[in-house]
Design an enzyme around this catalytic site. Structure first.
Site, PDB file in Angstrom:
ATOM      1  N   LYS A 161     -61.786 -59.553  11.303  1.00  0.00           N
ATOM      2  CA  LYS A 161     -62.223 -59.801  12.687  1.00  0.00           C
ATOM      3  C   LYS A 161     -63.479 -60.662  12.714  1.00  0.00           C
ATOM      4  O   LYS A 161     -63.574 -61.623  13.457  1.00  0.00           O
ATOM      5  CB  LYS A 161     -62.532 -58.480  13.415  1.00  0.00           C
ATOM      6  CG  LYS A 161     -61.370 -57.536  13.524  1.00  0.00           C
ATOM      7  CD  LYS A 161     -61.751 -56.266  14.280  1.00  0.00           C
ATOM      8  CE  LYS A 161     -62.813 -55.428  13.595  1.00  0.00           C
ATOM      9  NZ  LYS A 161     -62.400 -54.847  12.301  1.00  0.00           N
ATOM     10  N   ARG A 221     -63.757 -49.968  20.526  1.00  0.00           N
ATOM     11  CA  ARG A 221     -63.122 -49.255  19.426  1.00  0.00           C
ATOM     12  C   ARG A 221     -62.504 -47.951  19.909  1.00  0.00           C
ATOM     13  O   ARG A 221     -61.911 -47.226  19.106  1.00  0.00           O
ATOM     14  CB  ARG A 221     -64.168 -48.931  18.358  1.00  0.00           C
ATOM     15  CG  ARG A 221     -64.134 -49.892  17.164  1.00  0.00           C
ATOM     16  CD  ARG A 221     -65.211 -49.430  16.203  1.00  0.00           C
ATOM     17  NE  ARG A 221     -65.042 -49.856  14.855  1.00  0.00           N
ATOM     18  CZ  ARG A 221     -65.692 -50.889  14.315  1.00  0.00           C
ATOM     19  NH1 ARG A 221     -66.475 -51.648  15.050  1.00  0.00           N
ATOM     20  NH2 ARG A 221     -65.535 -51.174  13.040  1.00  0.00           N
ATOM     21  N   ARG A 228     -65.879 -57.157  -0.395  1.00  0.00           N
ATOM     22  CA  ARG A 228     -66.755 -57.784   0.621  1.00  0.00           C
ATOM     23  C   ARG A 228     -68.204 -57.680   0.184  1.00  0.00           C
ATOM     24  O   ARG A 228     -68.662 -56.654  -0.295  1.00  0.00           O
ATOM     25  CB  ARG A 228     -66.575 -57.090   1.970  1.00  0.00           C
ATOM     26  CG  ARG A 228     -67.579 -57.575   3.000  1.00  0.00           C
ATOM     27  CD  ARG A 228     -67.122 -57.356   4.414  1.00  0.00           C
ATOM     28  NE  ARG A 228     -67.012 -55.960   4.786  1.00  0.00           N
ATOM     29  CZ  ARG A 228     -66.626 -55.540   5.987  1.00  0.00           C
ATOM     30  NH1 ARG A 228     -66.307 -56.415   6.925  1.00  0.00           N
ATOM     31  NH2 ARG A 228     -66.549 -54.257   6.252  1.00  0.00           N
ATOM     32  N   ARG A 231     -71.850 -53.235   1.321  1.00  0.00           N
ATOM     33  CA  ARG A 231     -72.323 -52.326   2.370  1.00  0.00           C
ATOM     34  C   ARG A 231     -72.028 -50.884   1.977  1.00  0.00           C
ATOM     35  O   ARG A 231     -70.970 -50.598   1.427  1.00  0.00           O
ATOM     36  CB  ARG A 231     -71.598 -52.631   3.690  1.00  0.00           C
ATOM     37  CG  ARG A 231     -72.229 -53.751   4.481  1.00  0.00           C
ATOM     38  CD  ARG A 231     -71.366 -54.258   5.612  1.00  0.00           C
ATOM     39  NE  ARG A 231     -70.690 -53.247   6.421  1.00  0.00           N
ATOM     40  CZ  ARG A 231     -69.884 -53.549   7.438  1.00  0.00           C
ATOM     41  NH1 ARG A 231     -69.675 -54.814   7.775  1.00  0.00           N
ATOM     42  NH2 ARG A 231     -69.301 -52.603   8.132  1.00  0.00           N
ATOM     43  N   ARG A 269     -62.959 -44.491   7.339  1.00  0.00           N
ATOM     44  CA  ARG A 269     -62.981 -45.469   8.442  1.00  0.00           C
ATOM     45  C   ARG A 269     -61.562 -45.855   8.867  1.00  0.00           C
ATOM     46  O   ARG A 269     -61.298 -46.076  10.045  1.00  0.00           O
ATOM     47  CB  ARG A 269     -63.779 -46.717   8.043  1.00  0.00           C
ATOM     48  CG  ARG A 269     -65.269 -46.416   7.894  1.00  0.00           C
ATOM     49  CD  ARG A 269     -66.013 -47.583   7.289  1.00  0.00           C
ATOM     50  NE  ARG A 269     -66.091 -48.706   8.192  1.00  0.00           N
ATOM     51  CZ  ARG A 269     -66.415 -49.944   7.808  1.00  0.00           C
ATOM     52  NH1 ARG A 269     -66.670 -50.191   6.541  1.00  0.00           N
ATOM     53  NH2 ARG A 269     -66.473 -50.916   8.689  1.00  0.00           N
TER      54      ARG A 269
HETATM   55  P1  ADP Z   1     -63.911 -57.155   9.684  1.00  0.00           P
HETATM   56  O1  ADP Z   1     -64.907 -57.911  10.514  1.00  0.00           O
HETATM   57  O2  ADP Z   1     -62.578 -57.000  10.359  1.00  0.00           O
HETATM   58  O3  ADP Z   1     -64.444 -55.850   9.172  1.00  0.00           O
HETATM   59  P2  ADP Z   1     -64.371 -59.279   7.688  1.00  0.00           P
HETATM   60  O4  ADP Z   1     -64.195 -60.520   8.514  1.00  0.00           O
HETATM   61  O5  ADP Z   1     -65.769 -58.925   7.296  1.00  0.00           O
HETATM   62  O6  ADP Z   1     -63.606 -58.028   8.385  1.00  0.00           O
HETATM   63  O7  ADP Z   1     -63.457 -59.429   6.387  1.00  0.00           O
HETATM   64  C1  ADP Z   1     -63.410 -58.401   5.377  1.00  0.00           C
HETATM   65  C2  ADP Z   1     -63.417 -59.031   3.982  1.00  0.00           C
HETATM   66  O8  ADP Z   1     -62.198 -59.738   3.760  1.00  0.00           O
HETATM   67  C3  ADP Z   1     -64.551 -60.049   3.783  1.00  0.00           C
HETATM   68  O9  ADP Z   1     -65.007 -59.947   2.461  1.00  0.00           O
HETATM   69  C4  ADP Z   1     -63.869 -61.397   4.043  1.00  0.00           C
HETATM   70  O10 ADP Z   1     -64.516 -62.442   3.336  1.00  0.00           O
HETATM   71  C5  ADP Z   1     -62.443 -61.134   3.525  1.00  0.00           C
HETATM   72  N1  ADP Z   1     -61.421 -61.851   4.318  1.00  0.00           N
HETATM   73  C6  ADP Z   1     -61.409 -62.119   5.648  1.00  0.00           C
HETATM   74  N2  ADP Z   1     -60.266 -62.759   6.020  1.00  0.00           N
HETATM   75  C7  ADP Z   1     -59.518 -62.873   4.886  1.00  0.00           C
HETATM   76  C8  ADP Z   1     -58.218 -63.427   4.590  1.00  0.00           C
HETATM   77  N3  ADP Z   1     -57.452 -63.983   5.538  1.00  0.00           N
HETATM   78  N4  ADP Z   1     -57.797 -63.350   3.303  1.00  0.00           N
HETATM   79  C9  ADP Z   1     -58.549 -62.774   2.340  1.00  0.00           C
HETATM   80  N5  ADP Z   1     -59.769 -62.245   2.531  1.00  0.00           N
HETATM   81  C10 ADP Z   1     -60.256 -62.284   3.786  1.00  0.00           C
HETATM   82  P1  AMP Z   2     -68.258 -53.083  11.764  1.00  0.00           P
HETATM   83  O1  AMP Z   2     -69.351 -53.951  11.286  1.00  0.00           O
HETATM   84  O2  AMP Z   2     -67.596 -53.598  13.007  1.00  0.00           O
HETATM   85  O3  AMP Z   2     -67.248 -52.749  10.681  1.00  0.00           O
HETATM   86  O4  AMP Z   2     -68.929 -51.683  12.198  1.00  0.00           O
HETATM   87  C1  AMP Z   2     -69.603 -50.881  11.258  1.00  0.00           C
HETATM   88  C2  AMP Z   2     -69.809 -49.473  11.827  1.00  0.00           C
HETATM   89  O5  AMP Z   2     -70.626 -49.537  13.021  1.00  0.00           O
HETATM   90  C3  AMP Z   2     -68.546 -48.731  12.261  1.00  0.00           C
HETATM   91  O6  AMP Z   2     -67.890 -48.084  11.176  1.00  0.00           O
HETATM   92  C4  AMP Z   2     -69.116 -47.739  13.294  1.00  0.00           C
HETATM   93  O7  AMP Z   2     -69.773 -46.656  12.661  1.00  0.00           O
HETATM   94  C5  AMP Z   2     -70.195 -48.574  13.983  1.00  0.00           C
HETATM   95  N1  AMP Z   2     -69.639 -49.302  15.159  1.00  0.00           N
HETATM   96  C6  AMP Z   2     -69.530 -50.650  15.325  1.00  0.00           C
HETATM   97  N2  AMP Z   2     -68.970 -50.958  16.508  1.00  0.00           N
HETATM   98  C7  AMP Z   2     -68.707 -49.749  17.119  1.00  0.00           C
HETATM   99  C8  AMP Z   2     -68.102 -49.367  18.354  1.00  0.00           C
HETATM  100  N3  AMP Z   2     -67.641 -50.287  19.232  1.00  0.00           N
HETATM  101  N4  AMP Z   2     -68.016 -48.047  18.637  1.00  0.00           N
HETATM  102  C9  AMP Z   2     -68.475 -47.113  17.779  1.00  0.00           C
HETATM  103  N5  AMP Z   2     -69.022 -47.399  16.596  1.00  0.00           N
HETATM  104  C10 AMP Z   2     -69.147 -48.699  16.250  1.00  0.00           C
END
Ligand code: ADP
Ligand code: AMP
Length: 213
Positions: free
Chosen positions: A13, A88, A127, A160, A171
Site C-alpha cells: 500500500k 482499517r 522490509r 520495524r 497483524r
Molecule cells: P504496506 O504499506 O502495505 O505495509 P509496503 O509498501 O511497505 O507495504 O511494502 C512491504 C514490503 O514489500 C516493502 O519492503 C516493499 O519494498 C516490498 N514491496 C512492495 N511492493 C512489492 C511488489 N510488488 N513486489 C515485491 N515487493 C514489494
Molecule cells: P502501517 O504502517 O500502516 O503498517 O501501520 C502500523 C501500525 O500502526 C498498525 O499495525 C496499527 O497498530 C497502527 N495503525 C496504523 N493505521 C491505523 C488505523 N487506521 N487504525 C488503527 N491502527 C492503525
C-alpha cells in the site's frame, strides 16, 4: 481525487501510495507514519500508539480517527489525497464517510492491493525502513544502493519491531478480522477496485493508473 488503499500489512500500500501521490500531485497520508513520527518525538500520542503497535494490535478508533480528520482538514488536501492504512475498521470508514458527506464530498476509489498471506510473511521479513525519513526498501526486491543505509537521506535502515515474524502473524489475523470487511463495505458502495499485488511493483502501479486514468 480521494483514494483509499486497502490490503494486508505488507501488501504494498505504502509503495503504491507514494507513486500515486507523486503522479497525481496529492498528499500521501499514512496513519502508521503519523504514529511512528509521534513515537520518535516521544509525544503522549506516540506513547499510547506504541503500546498497541508493538503487540500487532490496532490503535483504538477514537485516537486514530481524530488524527486522520485533523490531517485531511489541512490546506494541502483540498484537491484530494491518498490514504494508506486508513480506514482499517468499519467504524473508521463510517466516520470518514460522514465527515466527507458533510462537505458534500466522497471517496472516489478504494484500491485493494491483493496479496496472499504466504507472500506477506516473506515480504515483511525483508522490509527495511529508514529511521529518519520513513522510506521503505526490501532486501531482495528493492535493495538500497548501500546495505543498511537509506538512499534518500543516508540514515540507518531497520527492521520495524512490528515486522518481526511473531507480530506479523498477529497483524495478519487482525487484518482478516477487522480490516478485510472493508472490501465488502466499498464493494457495496461501487468504488472497490482490486489489483494483483504479487507482481512487480511497476506492474501493480500500471494496473492502478489504468483505473485512475
Ligand atoms: P504496506 O504499506 O502495505 O505495509 P509496503 O509498501 O511497505 O507495504 O511494502 C512491504 C514490503 O514489500 C516493502 O519492503 C516493499 O519494498 C516490498 N514491496 C512492495 N511492493 C512489492 C511488489 N510488488 N513486489 C515485491 N515487493 C514489494
Ligand atoms: P502501517 O504502517 O500502516 O503498517 O501501520 C502500523 C501500525 O500502526 C498498525 O499495525 C496499527 O497498530 C497502527 N495503525 C496504523 N493505521 C491505523 C488505523 N487506521 N487504525 C488503527 N491502527 C492503525
Amino acid at each position: 481525487m480521494k483514494i483509499i488503499m486497502l490490503g494486508a500489512p505488507g501488501a504494498g500500500k505504502g509503495t503504491q501510495a507514494k507513486m500515486i501521490a507523486e503522479k497525481y500531485k496529492i498528499p500521501h497520508i499514512s496513519t502508521g507514519d503519523i504514529f511512528r513520527a509521534n513515537i520518535k518525538e516521544g509525544t503522549e500520542l506516540g506513547k499510547e500508539a506504541k503500546s498497541y503497535m508493538d503487540k500487532g494490535a490496532l490503535v483504538p478508533d477514537e485516537l486514530t480517527v481524530k488524527i486522520l480528520l485533523d490531517r485531511v482538514a489541512k490546506d494541502d488536501c483540498k484537491n484530494g489525497y491518498v490514504l494508506d492504512g486508513f480506514p482499517r475498521t468499519i467504524p473508521q470508514a463510517e466516520v470518514l464517510e460522514e465527515a466527507l458527506n458533510k462537505l458534500g464530498d466522497k471517496v472516489d476509489y478504494a484500491i485493494d492491493v491483493d496479496v496472499p498471506d504466504e507472500n506477506i510473511v516473506r515480504r515483511m521479513g525483508g522490509r527495511r525502513a529508514c529511521v529518519t525519513c520513513g522510506a521503505t526498501y526490501h532486501i531482495e526486491h528493492v535493495p538500497p544502493k548501500q546495505e543498511g543505509i537509506c538512499d534518500k537521506c543516508g540514515s540507518e535502515l531497520i527492521l520495524r519491531d512490528d515486522d518481526k515474524p511473531e507480530t506479523v502473524s498477529k497483524r495478519l489475523k487482525v487484518y482478516h478480522e477487522q480490516t478485510q470487511p472493508l472490501i465488502d463495505f466499498y464493494t457495496k458502495k461501487g468504488i472497490l477496485k482490486t489489483v494483483d499485488g504479487t507482481v512487480d511493483m511497476m506492474d501493480v502501479f500500471a494496473a492502478i493508473t489504468d483505473i485512475l486514468g
